[in-house]
Design an enzyme around this catalytic site. Structure first.
Site, PDB file in Angstrom:
ATOM      1  N   CYS A  54       5.089 -30.048  44.499  1.00  0.00           N
ATOM      2  CA  CYS A  54       4.833 -31.464  44.738  1.00  0.00           C
ATOM      3  C   CYS A  54       3.777 -31.548  45.830  1.00  0.00           C
ATOM      4  O   CYS A  54       3.990 -31.067  46.949  1.00  0.00           O
ATOM      5  CB  CYS A  54       6.132 -32.127  45.198  1.00  0.00           C
ATOM      6  SG  CYS A  54       5.938 -33.834  45.691  1.00  0.00           S
ATOM      7  N   CYS A  84      -1.651 -33.879  41.835  1.00  0.00           N
ATOM      8  CA  CYS A  84      -0.257 -34.306  41.698  1.00  0.00           C
ATOM      9  C   CYS A  84       0.250 -33.552  40.481  1.00  0.00           C
ATOM     10  O   CYS A  84      -0.439 -33.488  39.458  1.00  0.00           O
ATOM     11  CB  CYS A  84      -0.168 -35.808  41.474  1.00  0.00           C
ATOM     12  SG  CYS A  84       1.469 -36.371  40.943  1.00  0.00           S
TER      13      CYS A  84
HETATM   14  N1  DGL Z   1       4.517 -34.780  41.497  1.00  0.00           N
HETATM   15  C1  DGL Z   1       4.420 -35.105  42.876  1.00  0.00           C
HETATM   16  C2  DGL Z   1       3.105 -34.699  43.488  1.00  0.00           C
HETATM   17  O1  DGL Z   1       2.590 -33.656  43.118  1.00  0.00           O
HETATM   18  C3  DGL Z   1       5.011 -36.430  43.318  1.00  0.00           C
HETATM   19  C4  DGL Z   1       4.616 -37.646  42.578  1.00  0.00           C
HETATM   20  C5  DGL Z   1       5.402 -38.873  43.007  1.00  0.00           C
HETATM   21  O2  DGL Z   1       6.621 -38.848  42.914  1.00  0.00           O
HETATM   22  O3  DGL Z   1       4.775 -39.846  43.440  1.00  0.00           O
HETATM   23  O4  DGL Z   1       2.581 -35.333  44.353  1.00  0.00           O
END
Ligand code: DGL
Length: 263
Positions: A72, A186
């Site tokens: 993440c 993301c």
């Molecule tokens: N998938 C996550 C990232 O890489 C988080 C996305 C979210 O929940 O806003 O930032």
């Protein structure tokens, strides 16, 4: 024996990283936590994101996890510095942005522009910019806040006109600035790669997942003895396991039980 590796994200995004990890470390055991109750992280405050992540870490520790992958970007951007200090004696944490920044700018020249698609919290933190500048201070970093993309993925709204228009508006910014490379900053965004490529087939896309998986492998495997037993993946979510199974199917065909954990 291989140690358990914990992998965390707000939802299905981190499965795009987990699939690479399983590819390069097929004999390892993984525990995946999708914090679907608190998703999206990208529009939350740093304090909120820190406390969600800390709870997952505590959960992993109870499960005897010694290595944690922040699959993440948002968590890596706003909570890693504090958490890595707090847990330095008990865990090794692999943050996404800090681990892949060097590869993200490989072969770019001074004056080139690299665009970052990411959540609002990641863009506001300027973490990609800070990390990239450590390797080349003469590269222009264009951060694009892509709030809304995570919901498209989690709710599988791929064929929807509003989704297309939102994505197109962000791709237009990248094109206007003449960016050479676009970072999927993301872990939910690799689910949208076909749409991105349809809109802009010419730009170079950088998905950090493969690079992160290789670096984790190097670090984890050297602490372990060789085994040829096939590894296992256990899945945990804080809400809606069946939705998680459906939305994640593009990256992981989850056949086993997804356990619901009250966080
Ligand atoms: N998938 C996550 C990232 O890489 C988080 C996305 C979210 O929940 O806003 O930032």
């Amino acid at each position: 024996m291989f140690s358990n590796v914990g992998v965390l994200d707000s939802g299905v995004g981190g499965l795009s990283v987990l699939s690479e990890l399983v590819n390069v470390m097929p004999n390892n055991n993984f525990l995946y936590f999708g914090d679907t109750k608190n998703m999206p992280y990208g529009t939350k405050t740093s304090d909120e994101i820190y406390s969600y992540t800390k709870k997952i870490i505590e959960f992993f520790i109870k499960k005897n996890v010694k290595n944690v992958v922040f699959a993440c970007n948002t968590t890596s951007a706003v909570a890693y510095d504090k958490l890595s200090q707090e847990y330095q004696n008990s865990l090794k944490i692999f943050p996404l942005i800090q681990t892949v920044a060097k590869s993200a700018v490989e072969n770019l020249k001074d004056g080139d522009t690299i665009a970052i698609f990411a959540t609002r919290a990641t863009i506001n933190s300027k973490k990609y910019e800070t990390e990239i500048k450590k390797y080349n201070s003469k590269i222009n970093v264009l951060g694009v806040d892509c709030t809304g993309f995570v919901e498209i993925v989690e709710n599988r709204l791929y064929d929807n006109k509003e989704s297309f228009d939102l994505i197109k508006s962000k791709m237009d910014i990248v094109q206007d600035f003449g960016a050479k490379r676009l970072v999927l900053g993301c872990t939910h965004y690799p689910y949208l790669i076909n749409l991105f490529k349809k809109i802009n087939p010419n730009i170079e896309y950088f998905n950090p997942a493969g690079c992160l998986a290789e670096i984790v492998k190097e670090a984890v495997i050297k602490d372990n003895n060789f085994t040829d037993t096939k590894g296992n993946v256990e899945f945990f979510v804080s809400k809606n396991p069946e939705e998680f199974r459906k939305s994640g199917a593009l990256f992981f065909d989850i056949k086993n039980r997804i356990e619901l954990i009250n966080q």
